[in-house]
Design an enzyme around this catalytic site. Sequence first.
Site, PDB file in Angstrom:
ATOM      1  N   LYS A  92     -14.968   0.128  -0.457  1.00 33.83           N
ATOM      2  CA  LYS A  92     -14.527   0.732   0.803  1.00 33.83           C
ATOM      3  C   LYS A  92     -13.331   1.633   0.556  1.00 33.83           C
ATOM      4  O   LYS A  92     -12.215   1.181   0.322  1.00 33.83           O
ATOM      5  CB  LYS A  92     -14.114  -0.347   1.822  1.00 33.83           C
ATOM      6  CG  LYS A  92     -13.969   0.271   3.210  1.00 33.83           C
ATOM      7  CD  LYS A  92     -12.984  -0.426   4.094  1.00 33.83           C
ATOM      8  CE  LYS A  92     -11.602   0.142   4.076  1.00 33.83           C
ATOM      9  NZ  LYS A  92     -11.445   1.510   4.565  1.00 33.83           N
TER      10      LYS A  92
ATOM     11  N   GLY B  38      -3.228  -1.323  -1.889  1.00 34.62           N
ATOM     12  CA  GLY B  38      -2.789  -0.822  -0.584  1.00 34.62           C
ATOM     13  C   GLY B  38      -1.416  -1.382  -0.256  1.00 34.62           C
ATOM     14  O   GLY B  38      -0.684  -1.807  -1.143  1.00 34.62           O
TER      15      GLY B  38
ATOM     16  N   THR C 189      -0.876  -5.443   4.364  1.00 35.23           N
ATOM     17  CA  THR C 189      -2.338  -5.616   4.354  1.00 35.23           C
ATOM     18  C   THR C 189      -2.727  -6.585   3.239  1.00 35.23           C
ATOM     19  O   THR C 189      -3.614  -7.424   3.419  1.00 35.23           O
ATOM     20  CB  THR C 189      -3.053  -4.261   4.123  1.00 35.23           C
ATOM     21  OG1 THR C 189      -2.395  -3.260   4.873  1.00 35.23           O
ATOM     22  CG2 THR C 189      -4.508  -4.327   4.527  1.00 35.23           C
TER      23      THR C 189
ATOM     24  N   GLU D 252      -2.865  -4.992  -5.806  1.00 33.82           N
ATOM     25  CA  GLU D 252      -1.898  -4.015  -6.297  1.00 33.82           C
ATOM     26  C   GLU D 252      -1.259  -3.416  -5.070  1.00 33.82           C
ATOM     27  O   GLU D 252      -1.907  -2.675  -4.324  1.00 33.82           O
ATOM     28  CB  GLU D 252      -2.616  -2.974  -7.168  1.00 33.82           C
ATOM     29  CG  GLU D 252      -1.667  -2.298  -8.134  1.00 33.82           C
ATOM     30  CD  GLU D 252      -1.037  -1.063  -7.529  1.00 33.82           C
ATOM     31  OE1 GLU D 252       0.115  -1.202  -7.057  1.00 33.82           O
ATOM     32  OE2 GLU D 252      -1.662  -0.021  -7.523  1.00 33.82           O
TER      33      GLU D 252
ATOM     34  N   GLU E 196       9.845   0.011   1.337  1.00 30.05           N
ATOM     35  CA  GLU E 196       8.984   1.075   0.803  1.00 30.05           C
ATOM     36  C   GLU E 196       8.789   2.162   1.864  1.00 30.05           C
ATOM     37  O   GLU E 196       8.309   1.879   2.962  1.00 30.05           O
ATOM     38  CB  GLU E 196       7.623   0.524   0.386  1.00 30.05           C
ATOM     39  CG  GLU E 196       6.798   1.586  -0.310  1.00 30.05           C
ATOM     40  CD  GLU E 196       5.404   1.123  -0.732  1.00 30.05           C
ATOM     41  OE1 GLU E 196       4.955   1.502  -1.812  1.00 30.05           O
ATOM     42  OE2 GLU E 196       4.768   0.386   0.042  1.00 30.05           O
TER      43      GLU E 196
HETATM   44  O1  TXE Z   1      -2.398   1.120   3.758  1.00 28.06           O
HETATM   45  P1  TXE Z   1      -3.379  -0.063   3.990  1.00 28.06           P
HETATM   46  P2  TXE Z   1      -1.925   2.171   4.827  1.00 28.06           P
HETATM   47  C1  TXE Z   1       1.770   1.383   1.409  1.00 28.06           C
HETATM   48  C2  TXE Z   1       2.694   2.436   1.936  1.00 28.06           C
HETATM   49  C3  TXE Z   1       2.098   2.791   3.236  1.00 28.06           C
HETATM   50  C4  TXE Z   1       1.637   1.440   3.700  1.00 28.06           C
HETATM   51  C5  TXE Z   1       0.547   1.463   4.685  1.00 28.06           C
HETATM   52  O2  TXE Z   1       3.970   1.893   2.135  1.00 28.06           O
HETATM   53  O3  TXE Z   1       3.002   3.362   4.121  1.00 28.06           O
HETATM   54  O4  TXE Z   1       1.163   0.830   2.521  1.00 28.06           O
HETATM   55  O5  TXE Z   1      -0.462   2.380   4.301  1.00 28.06           O
HETATM   56  C6  TXE Z   1      -7.783  -1.103   4.007  1.00 28.06           C
HETATM   57  N1  TXE Z   1      -8.568  -5.947   5.516  1.00 28.06           N
HETATM   58  N2  TXE Z   1       0.731   1.869   0.532  1.00 28.06           N
HETATM   59  O6  TXE Z   1      -1.808   1.680   6.215  1.00 28.06           O
HETATM   60  O7  TXE Z   1      -3.577  -0.282   5.442  1.00 28.06           O
HETATM   61  C7  TXE Z   1      -7.620   0.340   4.454  1.00 28.06           C
HETATM   62  O8  TXE Z   1      -8.708   0.758   5.255  1.00 28.06           O
HETATM   63  C8  TXE Z   1      -9.062  -5.278   4.443  1.00 28.06           C
HETATM   64  C9  TXE Z   1       0.897   1.586  -0.849  1.00 28.06           C
HETATM   65  O9  TXE Z   1      -2.798   3.321   4.664  1.00 28.06           O
HETATM   66  O10 TXE Z   1      -2.918  -1.180   3.160  1.00 28.06           O
HETATM   67  C10 TXE Z   1      -7.547   1.045   3.110  1.00 28.06           C
HETATM   68  O11 TXE Z   1      -8.866   1.202   2.581  1.00 28.06           O
HETATM   69  N3  TXE Z   1      -8.762  -3.988   4.182  1.00 28.06           N
HETATM   70  C11 TXE Z   1      -0.354   1.782  -1.594  1.00 28.06           C
HETATM   71  C12 TXE Z   1      -6.760   0.043   2.259  1.00 28.06           C
HETATM   72  O12 TXE Z   1      -6.896  -1.207   2.919  1.00 28.06           O
HETATM   73  C13 TXE Z   1      -7.911  -3.360   5.009  1.00 28.06           C
HETATM   74  C14 TXE Z   1      -1.181   2.935  -1.222  1.00 28.06           C
HETATM   75  C15 TXE Z   1      -5.260   0.367   2.144  1.00 28.06           C
HETATM   76  O13 TXE Z   1      -4.741   0.558   3.441  1.00 28.06           O
HETATM   77  C16 TXE Z   1      -7.357  -4.015   6.127  1.00 28.06           C
HETATM   78  C17 TXE Z   1      -1.302   3.067   0.202  1.00 28.06           C
HETATM   79  C18 TXE Z   1      -7.707  -5.364   6.367  1.00 28.06           C
HETATM   80  N4  TXE Z   1      -7.208  -6.056   7.394  1.00 28.06           N
HETATM   81  C19 TXE Z   1      -0.330   2.580   1.006  1.00 28.06           C
HETATM   82  N5  TXE Z   1      -6.539  -3.137   6.763  1.00 28.06           N
HETATM   83  C20 TXE Z   1      -0.254   1.638  -3.084  1.00 28.06           C
HETATM   84  N6  TXE Z   1       0.173   0.481  -3.553  1.00 28.06           N
HETATM   85  O14 TXE Z   1      -0.630   2.529  -3.836  1.00 28.06           O
HETATM   86  C21 TXE Z   1      -6.585  -1.979   6.067  1.00 28.06           C
HETATM   87  N7  TXE Z   1      -7.426  -2.104   5.016  1.00 28.06           N
END
Ligand code: TXE
Length: 478
Positions: free
Chosen positions: A170, A223, A227, A245, A381
């Site tokens: 996904k 992510g 989350t 990660e 962050e």
């Molecule tokens: O990430 P999400 P978001 C950090 C960064 C950012 C914050 C939020 O600080 O501002 O996270 O970003 C999926 N069950 N990083 O909101 O939501 C979602 O659809 C399962 C750091 O975009 O964590 C996407 O595919 N999956 C990071 C993925 O999780 C779920 C990079 C990441 O989204 C879900 C990005 C759920 N309940 C953001 N909710 C890094 N470490 O590189 C969302 N998702």
Amino acid sequence: MIKIHNFINGKFIASDKNLEDINPANGEKIAYIPNSNRKDVDLAVQAADSARESWSALSIGERAFWLGKIADALEIRSEEIASLESLDTGKPISLARAVDASRSVANFRFFGEFAKDFQQENFEMDDATNHVIFKPVGIAGLITPWNLPLYLLSWKIAPAIVMGNTVIAKPSELTPLTANLLAEVIHEVGLPKGVVNIVHGLGSDVGQAIVEHPKINLISFTGGTTTGKKVAEIAAPMFKKLSLELGGKNATIVLDDADIEATIPGVARAGFLNQGQVCLCGSRIFVSKKIWDDFVPKFVNYVKNMKIGDPSSDDSELGALVSFAHRDKVESYIHLAQREGGEILCGGKSPGLDAPFDKGAFLEPTIVSGLSHLSRTATEEIFGPVVTIHPFESDKEAIEMANCTDYGLAGSVWTGDSERGKRVAEKIETGMVWVNTWLHRDLRVPFGGIKNSGVGREGGRWSLGFFSEAINICVKNS
Ligand code: TXE
């Protein structure tokens, strides 16, 4: 307008409910993607389940052959990958070429080659031989973010399938375009159907359904930390194999013996690559007081001169942030920094670009000084083009300051003495530290964080181990 479909059981399946995909550089709609639900995940799981037996029956060498075919077909479309990634994320095309497109190809090529040497191990006893064999885990659920879309998706898909698993992937709903290109490539090369299934949609629907699905035995998630916690809460009691990660608030430490002119481009790259939207970015910069007065004005001047603009232009060093909502979040931290008493040394506002980029989610690279290293701005962050900069007296103090966050992903140390740099690096509480470089990646090494930055390691043999079950067969000598 691009119309994207789910890719399930080797077929592109249209959806009657869709989400819009927006180009953050100008606010225009670029694509519709399926707003999938639990039923779509069920369908993908059925396909992955049906493909498991025949896929896992192939040898690693046979599966590695498919990875090579995917790498070759992706490579032919490298320029298209870079353009789509730049359009979808707002990142500069030069970065999308050098990092996103090339690493996506390299991930398939690397794991295809590397896995061939990942053999069973034998341990002799006086009266028996232990044979450790590596079996596939089953169906892998792979959930990825928007900052490095195909780079991170391929980083998970390649080792998962080479070890004999079938997958449900996904991608982030904000950046679906290159996952769709990968589906096209997989279709074109004729990978057995059901081995890779891609389901688009929201995290709260599709992501959650993947994590909750009883037939999915492994979750690899990249992510946000919040989350990641939700994912762990669901997956842990189901005893799924789990790799998380998550976020970072990484320290960049500039020691007093660093060559200032040579160090500044590296520190700026660590702070602002991909508009600061890399989990490894060095967003807290600690500079020795002995060189502070020389370093800071030169660093500010360098960052002020970074070229921000049209992501499709070869000249742009910085593009747009991934979305308007994310830019609002990053801006809220600039306001917080001011409330906390910080001084904005440069940036802090939108760059005032000409149309159509005046409507884009751009933000100038921003340096904040004068804050405590314990302030919210310096410990939470932000994931955008905002860094804080702090002076320190001694190496010991720099290490203490660097370790003052709940995160523990990465860091870098800049010095004229690499042995001294290594000594400092060893005391930093993170999964990875670079000395006199940053984001210098060898795909064989472990990648992952400690503390709130995640659980587990991927990369090289750590990925192959994670995407397999090590089984011991002990045979008594006759
Ligand atoms: O990430 P999400 P978001 C950090 C960064 C950012 C914050 C939020 O600080 O501002 O996270 O970003 C999926 N069950 N990083 O909101 O939501 C979602 O659809 C399962 C750091 O975009 O964590 C996407 O595919 N999956 C990071 C993925 O999780 C779920 C990079 C990441 O989204 C879900 C990005 C759920 N309940 C953001 N909710 C890094 N470490 O590189 C969302 N998702």
